[in-house]
Design a protein around this motif. Structure first.
Motif, PDB file in Angstrom:
ATOM      1  N   HIS A  27      -7.914  10.460 -10.639  1.00 16.60           N
ATOM      2  CA  HIS A  27      -9.306  10.028 -10.453  1.00 16.60           C
ATOM      3  C   HIS A  27     -10.031   9.812 -11.776  1.00 16.60           C
ATOM      4  CE1 HIS A  27      -9.609  10.573  -5.996  1.00 16.60           C
ATOM      5  NE2 HIS A  27      -8.472  11.198  -6.262  1.00 16.60           N
ATOM      6  N   GLU A  43      -8.448   8.216   0.660  1.00 21.77           N
ATOM      7  CA  GLU A  43      -8.004   9.047  -0.450  1.00 21.77           C
ATOM      8  C   GLU A  43      -9.201   9.682  -1.156  1.00 21.77           C
ATOM      9  OE1 GLU A  43      -4.889   9.633  -0.965  1.00 21.77           O
ATOM     10  OE2 GLU A  43      -5.229  10.916  -2.711  1.00 21.77           O
ATOM     11  N   HIS A  44     -10.230   8.875  -1.390  1.00 24.69           N
ATOM     12  CA  HIS A  44     -11.401   9.404  -2.095  1.00 24.69           C
ATOM     13  C   HIS A  44     -12.212  10.326  -1.201  1.00 24.69           C
ATOM     14  CE1 HIS A  44     -11.529   7.290  -6.036  1.00 24.69           C
ATOM     15  NE2 HIS A  44     -10.532   6.669  -5.446  1.00 24.69           N
ATOM     16  N   HIS A  68      -5.585   2.653  -7.480  1.00 19.11           N
ATOM     17  CA  HIS A  68      -6.132   4.007  -7.430  1.00 19.11           C
ATOM     18  C   HIS A  68      -5.608   4.808  -8.607  1.00 19.11           C
ATOM     19  CE1 HIS A  68      -7.331   7.901  -6.025  1.00 19.11           C
ATOM     20  NE2 HIS A  68      -6.095   8.317  -5.928  1.00 19.11           N
ATOM     21  N   THR A 100      -6.073  -2.301  -3.889  1.00 25.54           N
ATOM     22  CA  THR A 100      -6.809  -1.715  -5.009  1.00 25.54           C
ATOM     23  C   THR A 100      -5.910  -0.817  -5.851  1.00 25.54           C
ATOM     24  OG1 THR A 100      -7.463   0.205  -3.711  1.00 25.54           O
ATOM     25  CG2 THR A 100      -8.930  -1.700  -3.647  1.00 25.54           C
ATOM     26  N   HIS A 112      -7.436   3.637   0.335  1.00 22.00           N
ATOM     27  CA  HIS A 112      -8.104   4.046  -0.889  1.00 22.00           C
ATOM     28  C   HIS A 112      -9.364   4.831  -0.541  1.00 22.00           C
ATOM     29  CE1 HIS A 112      -9.258   2.753  -5.254  1.00 22.00           C
ATOM     30  NE2 HIS A 112      -9.153   4.052  -5.101  1.00 22.00           N
ATOM     31  N   ASP A 113     -10.096   4.306   0.423  1.00 19.02           N
ATOM     32  CA  ASP A 113     -11.284   4.995   0.921  1.00 19.02           C
ATOM     33  C   ASP A 113     -10.947   6.400   1.388  1.00 19.02           C
ATOM     34  OD1 ASP A 113     -13.400   3.317   0.549  1.00 19.02           O
ATOM     35  OD2 ASP A 113     -14.047   3.514   2.640  1.00 19.02           O
ATOM     36  N   LEU A 169      -3.185   0.932  -3.413  1.00 18.96           N
ATOM     37  CA  LEU A 169      -3.587   1.314  -2.063  1.00 18.96           C
ATOM     38  C   LEU A 169      -4.436   0.201  -1.454  1.00 18.96           C
ATOM     39  CD1 LEU A 169      -4.789   5.010  -2.607  1.00 18.96           C
ATOM     40  CD2 LEU A 169      -2.561   4.265  -1.780  1.00 18.96           C
ATOM     41  N   CYS A 199       0.845  -1.194   0.000  1.00 23.27           N
ATOM     42  CA  CYS A 199       0.000   0.000   0.000  1.00 23.27           C
ATOM     43  C   CYS A 199       0.880   1.244   0.000  1.00 23.27           C
ATOM     44  CB  CYS A 199      -0.927  -0.002   1.216  1.00 23.27           C
ATOM     45  SG  CYS A 199      -1.843   1.555   1.371  1.00 23.27           S
TER      46      CYS A 199
END
Ligand SMILES: [Zn+2]
Ligand SMILES: [Zn+2]
Length: 123
Positions: free
Chosen positions: A61, A84-85, A57, A55, A81-82, A76, A39
């Motif tokens: 985006h 980050e978004h 990323h 995941t 990842h969560d 990530l 990660c």
């Protein structure tokens, strides 16, 4: 006579979804080949057993931006990842629901004409 074919629409939707999944699988595969299974945020390491929690990323985006050198990808873990978004949402304000949905034209001036023609063809 038949007006519209719902099964055709279903098929198109299914095809589009399959294409998106395929695309995702192919960039994921490439990203996993290029980068070590770690990660990029918390440094957690992954093995084949835990790989589905890692995941891909997209840095900008944009999931359609997949340069083969991997410059737009970042590996990530699910949590990072969560985050980050989440950060991205907070930074831009949540505008995801205001995408130009009002611009879709639903009015068809030829709807009646079509019906008349179809009606004549039938029987
Ligand atoms: Zn992480
Ligand atoms: Zn992402």
């Amino acid at each position: 006579m038949k007006t519209g074919d719902p099964s055709k629409l279903d098929r198109l939707v299914a095809e589009a979804r399959r294409a998106a999944e395929k695309r995702e699988e192919s960039y994921r595969e490439q990203a996993l080949k290029i980068y070590p299974w770690i990660c990029g945020r918390c440094g957690r390491e992954f093995t084949h057993a835990s790989l589905r929690e890692l995941t891909v990323h997209h840095r900008d985006h944009n999931h359609d931006n997949n340069p083969p050198d991997g410059s737009n990808w970042e590996l990530l873990c699910l949590y990072c990842h969560d985050n980050e978004h989440q950060r991205q949402l907070e930074a831009t304000g949540d505008r995801t629901n205001t995408r130009a949905e009002g611009s879709v034209a639903t009015h068809s001036p030829f709807a009646n004409l079509r019906e008349l023609l179809d009606g004549k063809k039938a029987s």
